[in-house]
Design an enzyme around this catalytic site. Structure first.
Site, PDB file in Angstrom:
ATOM      1  N   ARG A 272       1.142   5.502 -51.625  1.00 25.98           N
ATOM      2  CA  ARG A 272       0.584   4.994 -50.369  1.00 25.98           C
ATOM      3  C   ARG A 272      -0.853   4.504 -50.512  1.00 25.98           C
ATOM      4  O   ARG A 272      -1.665   4.634 -49.589  1.00 25.98           O
ATOM      5  CB  ARG A 272       0.670   6.058 -49.265  1.00 25.98           C
ATOM      6  CG  ARG A 272       2.089   6.518 -48.954  1.00 25.98           C
ATOM      7  CD  ARG A 272       2.975   5.379 -48.456  1.00 25.98           C
ATOM      8  NE  ARG A 272       4.342   5.851 -48.241  1.00 25.98           N
ATOM      9  CZ  ARG A 272       5.323   5.797 -49.163  1.00 25.98           C
ATOM     10  NH1 ARG A 272       5.063   5.279 -50.357  1.00 25.98           N
ATOM     11  NH2 ARG A 272       6.531   6.230 -48.893  1.00 25.98           N
TER      12      ARG A 272
ATOM     13  N   SER B  50       6.501   7.614 -40.521  1.00 26.35           N
ATOM     14  CA  SER B  50       6.056   8.931 -40.989  1.00 26.35           C
ATOM     15  C   SER B  50       4.571   9.098 -40.678  1.00 26.35           C
ATOM     16  O   SER B  50       3.751   8.286 -41.106  1.00 26.35           O
ATOM     17  CB  SER B  50       6.289   9.071 -42.496  1.00 26.35           C
ATOM     18  OG  SER B  50       7.658   9.012 -42.798  1.00 26.35           O
TER      19      SER B  50
ATOM     20  N   GLU C 136      -0.737   9.425 -42.735  1.00 30.17           N
ATOM     21  CA  GLU C 136      -0.336   8.156 -43.321  1.00 30.17           C
ATOM     22  C   GLU C 136      -0.681   7.023 -42.366  1.00 30.17           C
ATOM     23  O   GLU C 136      -0.922   5.896 -42.769  1.00 30.17           O
ATOM     24  CB  GLU C 136       1.169   8.163 -43.622  1.00 30.17           C
ATOM     25  CG  GLU C 136       1.658   6.916 -44.320  1.00 30.17           C
ATOM     26  CD  GLU C 136       3.072   7.056 -44.841  1.00 30.17           C
ATOM     27  OE1 GLU C 136       3.816   6.064 -44.779  1.00 30.17           O
ATOM     28  OE2 GLU C 136       3.441   8.151 -45.312  1.00 30.17           O
TER      29      GLU C 136
END
Length: 306
Positions: A174, A224, A294
């Site tokens: 990420r 998420s 995130e």
């Protein structure tokens, strides 16, 4: 001239908005007004908007489909530049796909399937854009963008075009170089492999089935909410804190998957923010694991309630 007129001179009168409600531009369906909201149509316009903002000390926020964002109820001061359908051209050459930053990942994956190209099946259910996927090194089901990326074209804060090979992007879980260098992704080159179209379709359908089965796709969310912590799963840690279904106003920890904070009933951005804080504090206290969001959080928020 005014800032709006200056931005219109770069794009056109139909591509610049003032006090634009960001709840209309994010998948969380929350967010106050952006001072200026601009939709450039080509790379030159993107470059000129970036240069203009730098020269006039205006904060610049770049978004795609707004699927990984929590924006304050107070909105954003400065300029929001959206790269979405206004910059979404996709080209196919043999086993290579070149997609502009605003092209949606599901659309690119469908085009890959139609051309018998495999490797992007994992992205079929990711609702973001190519640009956002590169910046976040988006992934699912054991695959990430770094597995298929070969080249990226970007523009610097000074408005200069620069080309990167995938090996230069510092792609990790990420994360990428674009999260620190301020460059804006314009297009990505993706290298895939030939495979039977029906086999690709079946695998994509299987991944879609899994996603629908496990994720709260019927609720407004940003996907998420938390990154996967080392050696753990965020959803499991949150569930073990007995937070499934816990609410903060209209925000809720999903009853279907605890790794998702959802807008269940006209939540405010502040309520979502407070619930994220509560979840992080609970997991830290019980498991001594610090969850990292995130979701990108932009704008001003009040201190979370204790």
């Amino acid at each position: 001239m005014s800032i709006k007129q200056d931005l219109e001179s770069i794009t056109d009168a139909n591509s610049v908005y003032t006090d634009f409600p960001m709840e209309q531009a994010t998948s969380f369906k929350v967010g106050g007004p952006a001072d200026y909201y601009v939709l450039p149509r080509d790379y030159s316009q993107v470059s000129q908007v970036i240069t203009y903002c730098n020269e006039h000390n205006l904060d610049l926020y770049v978004i795609g489909k707004g699927t990984n964002l929590l924006i304050s109820d107070r909105g954003l001061r400065g300029v929001v530049m959206r790269l979405d359908e206004n910059m979404s051209e996709i080209r196919v050459a043999d086993t290579t796909i070149i997609a502009q930053a605003g092209a949606s990942l599901p659309r690119v994956s469908k085009i890959a399937q139609a051309n018998g190209l495999s490797g992007l099946e994992f992205a079929a259910g990711i609702p973001g854009t190519v640009g956002g996927a590169v910046v976040m090194n988006a992934g699912a089901y054991g695959n990430e963008m770094k597995d298929v990326l070969t080249r990226v074209l970007a523009v610097t804060p000074q408005g200069q075009l620069v080309q990167y090979q995938a090996s230069e992007l510092e792609l990790d879980y990420r994360s990428s170089i674009f999260q620190s260098n301020g460059n804006v992704v314009l297009e990505a080159e993706i290298e895939l492999t030939e495979k039977d179209r029906e086999d690709i379709r079946e695998y994509m359908n299987e991944l879609t089935r899994r996603r629908r089965e496990k994720q709260p796709l019927d609720k407004a969310s940003a996907g998420s909410t938390f990154k996967r912590p080392p050696r753990h799963y965020a959803g499991k840690l949150i569930e073990e804190c007995n937070l499934r279904g816990v609410r903060q106003g209209g925000a809720m920890v999903s009853e279907k998957h605890c790794g998702f904070v959802v807008n269940d009933n006209k939540a405010t951005a502040q309520e979502i923010y407070n619930l994220i804080h509560r979840v992080r504090a609970s997991v830290l206290e019980r498991h001594n694991v610090e969850l990292q969001p995130e979701v990108k959080i932009w704008g001003e928020f009040d201190s979370p309630e204790s």
